[in-house]
Design a protein around this motif. Structure first.
Motif, mmCIF file in Angstrom:
data_model
loop_
_atom_site.group_PDB
_atom_site.id
_atom_site.type_symbol
_atom_site.label_atom_id
_atom_site.label_comp_id
_atom_site.label_asym_id
_atom_site.label_seq_id
_atom_site.Cartn_x
_atom_site.Cartn_y
_atom_site.Cartn_z
ATOM 1 N N GLN A 62 8.656 -4.776 2.051
ATOM 2 C CA GLN A 62 7.929 -3.509 2.155
ATOM 3 C C GLN A 62 6.435 -3.659 1.900
ATOM 4 O O GLN A 62 5.738 -2.661 1.788
ATOM 5 N N GLN B 165 -0.917 -7.410 -0.021
ATOM 6 C CA GLN B 165 -0.191 -6.946 -1.203
ATOM 7 C C GLN B 165 0.720 -8.036 -1.737
ATOM 8 O O GLN B 165 0.858 -8.216 -2.949
ATOM 9 N N LEU C 169 -10.626 -10.344 6.657
ATOM 10 C CA LEU C 169 -11.879 -10.391 5.908
ATOM 11 C C LEU C 169 -11.909 -9.386 4.758
ATOM 12 O O LEU C 169 -12.274 -9.715 3.623
ATOM 13 N N SER C 170 -11.502 -8.139 5.019
ATOM 14 C CA SER C 170 -11.601 -7.105 3.984
ATOM 15 C C SER C 170 -10.602 -7.360 2.859
ATOM 16 O O SER C 170 -10.929 -7.198 1.684
ATOM 17 N N ILE C 171 -9.381 -7.779 3.216
ATOM 18 C CA ILE C 171 -8.359 -8.055 2.200
ATOM 19 C C ILE C 171 -8.744 -9.328 1.458
ATOM 20 O O ILE C 171 -8.582 -9.443 0.239
ATOM 21 N N ALA D 108 -11.680 -10.284 0.812
ATOM 22 C CA ALA D 108 -12.709 -9.909 -0.158
ATOM 23 C C ALA D 108 -12.077 -9.291 -1.393
ATOM 24 O O ALA D 108 -12.471 -9.585 -2.530
ATOM 25 N N GLN D 109 -11.062 -8.448 -1.203
ATOM 26 C CA GLN D 109 -10.390 -7.831 -2.358
ATOM 27 C C GLN D 109 -9.763 -8.903 -3.255
ATOM 28 O O GLN D 109 -9.885 -8.857 -4.480
ATOM 29 N N ASN E 98 -12.349 -10.993 -5.081
ATOM 30 C CA ASN E 98 -12.893 -10.246 -6.217
ATOM 31 C C ASN E 98 -11.933 -10.290 -7.400
ATOM 32 O O ASN E 98 -12.351 -10.478 -8.549
ATOM 33 N N MET F 253 -3.947 3.391 -2.973
ATOM 34 C CA MET F 253 -3.200 2.202 -2.550
ATOM 35 C C MET F 253 -2.174 2.565 -1.473
ATOM 36 O O MET F 253 -1.328 3.414 -1.677
ATOM 37 N N THR F 254 -2.275 1.973 -0.343
ATOM 38 C CA THR F 254 -1.296 2.237 0.705
ATOM 39 C C THR F 254 -0.245 1.149 0.702
ATOM 40 O O THR F 254 -0.515 0.012 0.345
ATOM 41 N N THR F 255 0.950 1.493 1.054
ATOM 42 C CA THR F 255 2.019 0.504 1.116
ATOM 43 C C THR F 255 2.477 0.376 2.540
ATOM 44 O O THR F 255 2.238 1.234 3.375
ATOM 45 N N LEU G 69 -17.103 -3.900 7.349
ATOM 46 C CA LEU G 69 -16.462 -5.159 7.717
ATOM 47 C C LEU G 69 -17.459 -6.316 7.592
ATOM 48 O O LEU G 69 -17.122 -7.404 7.135
ATOM 49 N N ALA H 95 -19.965 -6.415 5.602
ATOM 50 C CA ALA H 95 -20.284 -6.634 4.190
ATOM 51 C C ALA H 95 -19.149 -7.343 3.453
ATOM 52 O O ALA H 95 -19.344 -7.841 2.346
ATOM 53 N N SER H 96 -17.941 -7.367 4.047
ATOM 54 C CA SER H 96 -16.803 -8.008 3.374
ATOM 55 C C SER H 96 -16.893 -9.513 3.364
ATOM 56 O O SER H 96 -16.094 -10.171 2.716
ATOM 57 N N PRO I 150 -18.925 -9.768 -7.264
ATOM 58 C CA PRO I 150 -17.977 -9.034 -6.421
ATOM 59 C C PRO I 150 -18.522 -8.793 -5.007
ATOM 60 O O PRO I 150 -19.697 -8.476 -4.830
ATOM 61 N N ILE I 151 -17.642 -8.966 -4.027
ATOM 62 C CA ILE I 151 -17.998 -8.698 -2.640
ATOM 63 C C ILE I 151 -17.749 -7.216 -2.388
ATOM 64 O O ILE I 151 -16.855 -6.626 -2.978
ATOM 65 N N ASP I 152 -18.532 -6.619 -1.486
ATOM 66 C CA ASP I 152 -18.331 -5.217 -1.115
ATOM 67 C C ASP I 152 -17.077 -5.096 -0.264
ATOM 68 O O ASP I 152 -17.159 -4.946 0.950
ATOM 69 N N ALA I 153 -15.908 -5.145 -0.882
ATOM 70 C CA ALA I 153 -14.674 -5.094 -0.103
ATOM 71 C C ALA I 153 -14.375 -3.661 0.297
ATOM 72 O O ALA I 153 -14.703 -2.731 -0.431
ATOM 73 N N ILE I 154 -13.753 -3.479 1.484
ATOM 74 C CA ILE I 154 -13.293 -2.141 1.863
ATOM 75 C C ILE I 154 -11.990 -1.919 1.113
ATOM 76 O O ILE I 154 -11.102 -2.764 1.147
ATOM 77 N N ALA I 155 -11.852 -0.796 0.443
ATOM 78 C CA ALA I 155 -10.605 -0.522 -0.281
ATOM 79 C C ALA I 155 -9.488 -0.271 0.712
ATOM 80 O O ALA I 155 -9.725 0.106 1.857
ATOM 81 N N GLY I 156 -8.250 -0.489 0.272
ATOM 82 C CA GLY I 156 -7.091 -0.158 1.092
ATOM 83 C C GLY I 156 -6.917 -1.084 2.274
ATOM 84 O O GLY I 156 -7.490 -2.162 2.313
ATOM 85 N N ALA I 157 -6.119 -0.641 3.239
ATOM 86 C CA ALA I 157 -5.814 -1.481 4.387
ATOM 87 C C ALA I 157 -5.736 -0.621 5.639
ATOM 88 O O ALA I 157 -5.700 0.606 5.561
ATOM 89 N N ARG J 293 -11.087 5.392 3.958
ATOM 90 C CA ARG J 293 -11.685 4.150 3.460
ATOM 91 C C ARG J 293 -13.205 4.180 3.609
ATOM 92 O O ARG J 293 -13.881 3.209 3.292
#
Ligand SMILES: Nc1ncnc2c1ncn2[C@@H]1O[C@H](COP(=O)(O)OP(=O)(O)O)[C@@H](O)[C@H]1O
Ligand code: SF4
Ligand code: SF4
Ligand SMILES: [Mg+2]
Lengths: 352, 634
Positions: free
Chosen positions: A158, A163, A191-193, A195-196, A199, B1-3, B562, B564-565, B575-582, B598
């Motif tokens: 899931q 994640q 790229l975005s994940i 970065a998360q 961090n 947080m998205t699943t 994107l 900036a990530s 810390p990198i400027d990450a986009i939160a979530g997905a 987002r």
């Protein structure tokens, strides 16, 4: 070194003269690591870079007791890890792998996956931990890696790749290790994940004093995280030193080629890199040298006769760090203004 | 947080999953019923199985004897039930013997490997080669016609097959990273075997057990048929078949109850095994093994709008839907862009944003469960969404070519590189063998493959990934295409090889003037080779512009976020400027602006309506109503 308050129980990982051979067929083997030495001092972030097949993962596997050691010595503090397997190994060293899919047992809930090491640890040490206390630890760890508490009841299927990578990190951290090995831990992520996750890892490293051995093929990623860099090629160390030095003033022809090949997210900078690379007309691909030769001789624009008959040893380089090249210090000077620091971070290196 | 999914679906156990299928319910129900009836034979059997009544021999079914009587006037139903009892006990003994031998050995050899594994496998080979029937006959002779002894022997001898299969599964599971992780976390081998290895073997164990049970019934029946089991008058299924055979000419009915029941039992065990196999296979694939039908194709409305401009490729308002287990979901909504000869358009975005679907839709290569539901793909003045399958096939390879992330999968491992290329070349133009060979060498030189003559003789597994991508490019160039579609062509390659392949693409494009549609997630690759960019998010193009403008100042918050990530954009070790979530899964994006939850600039108005593409200048569009705020930022 960055001294953090909690680093007192951490120890240094040292790998000396490591050789790893994988058996292929009967009585034949393939040498994946050929005399590698490196160390990860307590609380430090060390990056290991190189292309695929260069032996980076095999070094990690050897440290983790998952690869056959033909020679060499691996120690963590005063413990020799060479032949330690299973529960006899110190649980201070943990790992996060690249593949977020095979990293989690599909038949177990996330809660089970995170509790299992706690239970095994209690059984081993004779300590008791109530179910409520375990639940609490799991919840706290999930919160630390940025996952909601409801995560514990769910199954791996899931969750998305990013994640799952957080869950793998939570599992690796649940026994409070001192050294985390990340083998391409962010390479499969967007790229975005990515970065998360970077961090998160940096925060754990900087705040908890967690040592990192950060393995990747991606120079920009490793340069962001690591304080020291080790560059591998065909099972050997080509160059090592502080990350800023190795990235900004590469002294080995292979490291230079790596830096020049990584495309930059900037039109001007990338055009400059490309032109530099094109100007260094590389020799057409030839058979890789065997035996006593520089392993990079077939791809090196500077190779001389000596390179094909004598293996260069890793030795101190003129600008600092260590380089395995006969022509160390004699190469044309390196100037790539785009690898210069973006702004002053307070850290200074002495590059003339 | 998205699943990933909203509803917490619990994984089903094997048993429950089996019972969820009709086959599973019917076969399991039948076997359970049979089992219960046979065990309860002393209670429910209408008569004593040994009681003879010579007045009533060879009767057909009646109220007194539901299944008739045999040649000694005994009640067939009662004999079947009592006979079944001994059969079932025999099978259970055999199954137990097999499990006791096969499961521990299979798991141990598979997980531990090494010398122990080699020794056991050698032994298993020897056991496999002994003639089972001869051994069984000997055992029956020694143990005085004891079916139990025979079945246990059969179980032990048959264990080598089951052991191999369990070993194979255990070896696969051992490679899984979570097993390594468990070892590092201090779990003992025993714990790992019981918690991680055995649960994954459960499926194959059940399958093998039911197959073995079916086999054992057959063998047991055969042995008792031959009179090698318990001597008469004891009731056995095989003995009953034997009796029925002797009276076949006078009373054929007698064969029906015993023969039919044996056949049904064997069949039920086989089907149950199959069901378990299907169910366990499904449990590990996300699609749930659902069979999918193509989504509805859009009704053929009036002619598509006449393409504006003269672009080589012009995609207009393209929508694509897929039929999934959750129903029809739209994965592309009104995608549009233009591409001219000599240009390279980069399609950028996170995974799941629709880049690859766009590329495949242009080629008419959507998977079977997907379809274009609206819009057009105008290539050189023709709408490809209206072209027939055959017209599309003719275009692909000649005027439009494709290279993918995994060049190896496009190459047939059993043919030499040269002969594969030669086949492609000859499919484009009628050439003699010799002319085709020359053309292949020319193509290989064009893509800078070293030593083409020698390379042509190699098999795909003898070349590296970078070489394979060059071969794939050579194949794509064989038809001199006007448009090359490249889906993440360098993602799987090392940076040094990637740089070489990009240089090659740039040179070929300069020489041939072809247009390139390049799918990538790497801004560095965009900076290196693209002339234009289309940024995609959640199935829409959110910004499109020439590279200079995009790198100069992004005009959509997603583009900016994107960019900036990238770790390149943050100071080292900060810390990198990450986009939160997905990225939301298809169909689950918010109303209004799809990037809203987002987006750092979102405001109430962003939720009101679908956001239109806003034209910012001649060459630039952005799907944001607050884009001027972004450009005002430093
Ligand atoms: N289990 C194995 N058996 C045989 N060869 C292996 C095995 N694992 C790795 N190798 C080989 O060892 C070399 C180094 O591999 P690896 O350490 O995985 O490199 P990297 O991590 O840098 O990609 C490669 O040539 C690879 O093919
Ligand atoms: S030793 Fe010679 S071949 Fe090797 S890197 Fe140095 S100059 Fe190049
Ligand atoms: S429309 Fe609103 S939410 Fe969407 S990108 Fe623009 S500012 Fe952000
Ligand atoms: Mg690797």
């Amino acid at each position: 070194m960055k001294g953090t308050a909690t680093a007192e129980e951490a120890a240094e990982l040292t790998v000396s003269d490591l050789v790893v051979d994988y058996p292929i067929g009967r009585r034949r083997h393939r040498r994946a690591v050929d005399g590698v030495s490196l160390s990860v001092p307590a609380g430090r972030a060390v990056g290991l870079v190189g292309e695929s097949g260069s032996g980076k993962s095999s070094v990690a596997k050897a440290v983790l007791g998952m690869a056959p050691l033909s020679a060499g010595r691996i120690t963590y503090g005063t413990t020799v890890l060479n032949d330690l397997r299973g529960p006899a190994r110190p649980q201070d060293i943990q790992v996060v792998f690249q593949d977020p899919y095979s990293s989690l047992d599909p038949t177990k809930t996330i809660g089970y996956t995170l509790q299992e090491p706690l239970r095994a640890h209690c059984a081993r040490t004779g300590r008791s931990l109530s179910a409520a206390a375990r639940d609490e630890l799991v919840r706290a760890m999930l919160a630390k890696v940025g996952l909601p508490a409801g995560t514990a009841e769910r199954y791996p299927a899931q969750f998305s790749g990013g994640q799952r990578q957080r869950i793998s990190i939570a599992r690796a951290l649940i026994l409070q290790p001192r050294l985390l090995i990340c083998d391409e831990a962010v390479s499969a992520l967007d790229l975005s994940i990515q970065a998360q996750i970077l961090n998160l890892l940096l925060e754990l490293h900087l705040e908890l004093g967690l040592s990192l051995l950060f393995i990747t093929h991606d120079l920009s990623v490793v340069n962001h995280v690591a304080e020291d860099l080790v560059v591998m090629f065909r099972g050997r160390v080509m160059e090592s030193g502080s990350a800023e030095l190795v990235y900004r003033q590469p002294q080995h022809p292979y490291t230079r080629q790596l830096v020049m090949s990584a495309p930059m997210q900037d039109l001007e900078a990338q055009r400059a890199r490309r032109e530099r690379r094109e100007a260094l007309a590389l020799p057409p691909a030839r058979q890789a040298p065997l035996g006593e030769a520089c392993p990079f001789a077939h791809r090196c624009p500077f190779a001389v006769d000596r390179c094909r008959s004598e293996r260069p040893l890793l030795r101190s380089a003129p600008l600092g760090g260590q380089v395995a090249c006969h022509l160390a210090g004699e190469l044309p000077p390196w100037s790539d203004e785009h690898t210069q620091p973006r702004e002053a971070t307070g850290s200074t290196t002495s590059c003339p | 947080m998205t699943t990933a999914t909203d509803v917490p679906v619990r994984r089903r156990g094997v048993l429950r999953a089996v019972l969820a299928t009709a086959r599973g319910r019917i076969t399991a129900g039948f076997l359970l019923l049979l089992f219960a009836c046979c065990l309860l034979a002393p209670v429910i059997a209408p008569a004593d199985p040994l009681h003879q009544n010579l007045q009533e021999i060879l009767r057909t079914p009646s109220g007194a004897h539901w299944l008739g009587t045999d040649s000694l006037g005994r009640d067939v139903l009662s004999r079947l039930l009592y006979g079944g009892r001994s059969s079932i006990v025999g099978i259970l003994e055999g199954v137990a013997a097999q499990l006791v031998v096969a499961v521990p050995l299979g798991v141990a050899t598979g997980y531990l490997g090494g010398r122990f594994d080699r020794f056991v496998m050698r032994l298993a080979d020897i056991v496999m080669s002994v003639p089972v029937i001869v051994i069984l006959l000997a055992i029956l002779a020694i143990f005085d016609h004891s079916i139990a002894a025979a079945m246990i022997t059969l179980g032990v001898l048959g264990a080598s097959g089951m052991m191999r299969i369990i070993r194979g599964t255990a070896m696969t599971v051992r490679q899984e990273l979570y097993v390594s992780a468990a070892e590092l976390l201090g779990l003992s081998r025993t714990q790992i075997i019981f918690r991680h290895i055995l649960p994954r073997c459960r499926g194959v164990i059940i399958v093998q057990t039911s197959l073995f049970a079916a086999l054992a019934i057959g063998i047991q029946t055969g042995l008792t048929f031959l009179g090698l089991g318990p001597p008469p008058p004891a009731a056995t299924w095989g003995g009953m078949v034997n009796e029925a055979a002797t009276t076949l000419s006078t009373q054929p009915w007698l064969l029906a109850p015993s023969g039919g029941l044996i056949a049904l039992t064997v069949l039920a065990l086989g089907v149950l095994g199959d069901t378990v196999r299907d169910v366990t296979a499904q449990n590990h694939t996300s699609s749930g093994g659902l069979r999918v039908k193509p989504a509805r194709r859009r009704p053929d409305v009036a002619q598509a709008p006449v393409p504006e401009g003269t672009a080589l490729l012009s995609v207009r308002d393209l929508s694509v839907s897929f039929l999934t287990p959750r129903g029809e979901v739209e994965v592309l909504t009104g995608v549009g862009f233009d591409l001219d000869a000599g240009q390279t358009l980069g399609l950028v975005g996170e995974s799941g944003s629709g880049k690859s679907v766009t590329a495949r839709a242009v080629l008419g290569l959507l998977e079977a469960n997907g379809a274009v539901t609206g819009g057009s793909v105008i290539f050189d003045g023709r709408d490809l969404t209206r072209a027939t399958r055959r017209q599309l096939a003719a275009l692909r390879g000649t005027r439009i070519a494709l290279i993918s992330q995994e060049p190896m999968v496009a190459l047939d491992p059993s043919f030499r590189i040269g002969s594969q290329l030669s086949e492609i070349v000859r499919s484009h133009a009628r050439l003699s063998r010799e002319a085709a060979r020359r053309r292949v060498l020319e193509l290989m030189e064009m893509v800078e493959l070293p030593d083409p003559e020698e390379m042509a003789k190699r098999y795909p597994f003898q070349i590296s990934g970078g070489m394979a991508q060059r071969v794939a490019i050579a194949a794509a160039l064989a038809g001199s295409p006007d448009l090359l579609i490249a889906d993440e062509p360098t993602t799987a390659l090392d940076v040094t090889v990637q740089a070489d392949v990009l240089a090659l693409l740039r040179r070929l494009q300069r020489e041939t003037g072809m247009a390139v549609l390049l799918v990538t997630h790497d801004w560095g690759v965009v900076a290196d080779i693209c002339t234009h960019v289309a940024v995609m998010y959640a199935g829409q193009v959110v910004e499109q512009a020439p590279v200079e403008q995009v790198f100069g100042a992004p005009a959509h918050p997603y583009t900016a976020a994107l960019m900036a990530s990238s770790p390149e954009k943050a100071p080292r070790r900060t810390p990198i400027d990450a986009i939160a979530g997905a990225v939301p899964p298809p169909g689950a994006h918010p109303d209004g602006c799809r990037f809203r939850d987002r987006c750092a600039l979102s405001a109430a108005e962003c939720a009101d309506d679908d956001i239109p593409l806003v034209r910012l200048n001649e060459e630039r569009v952005s799907r944001c109503i607050r884009t001027e705020l972004l450009q005002a930022q430093p």
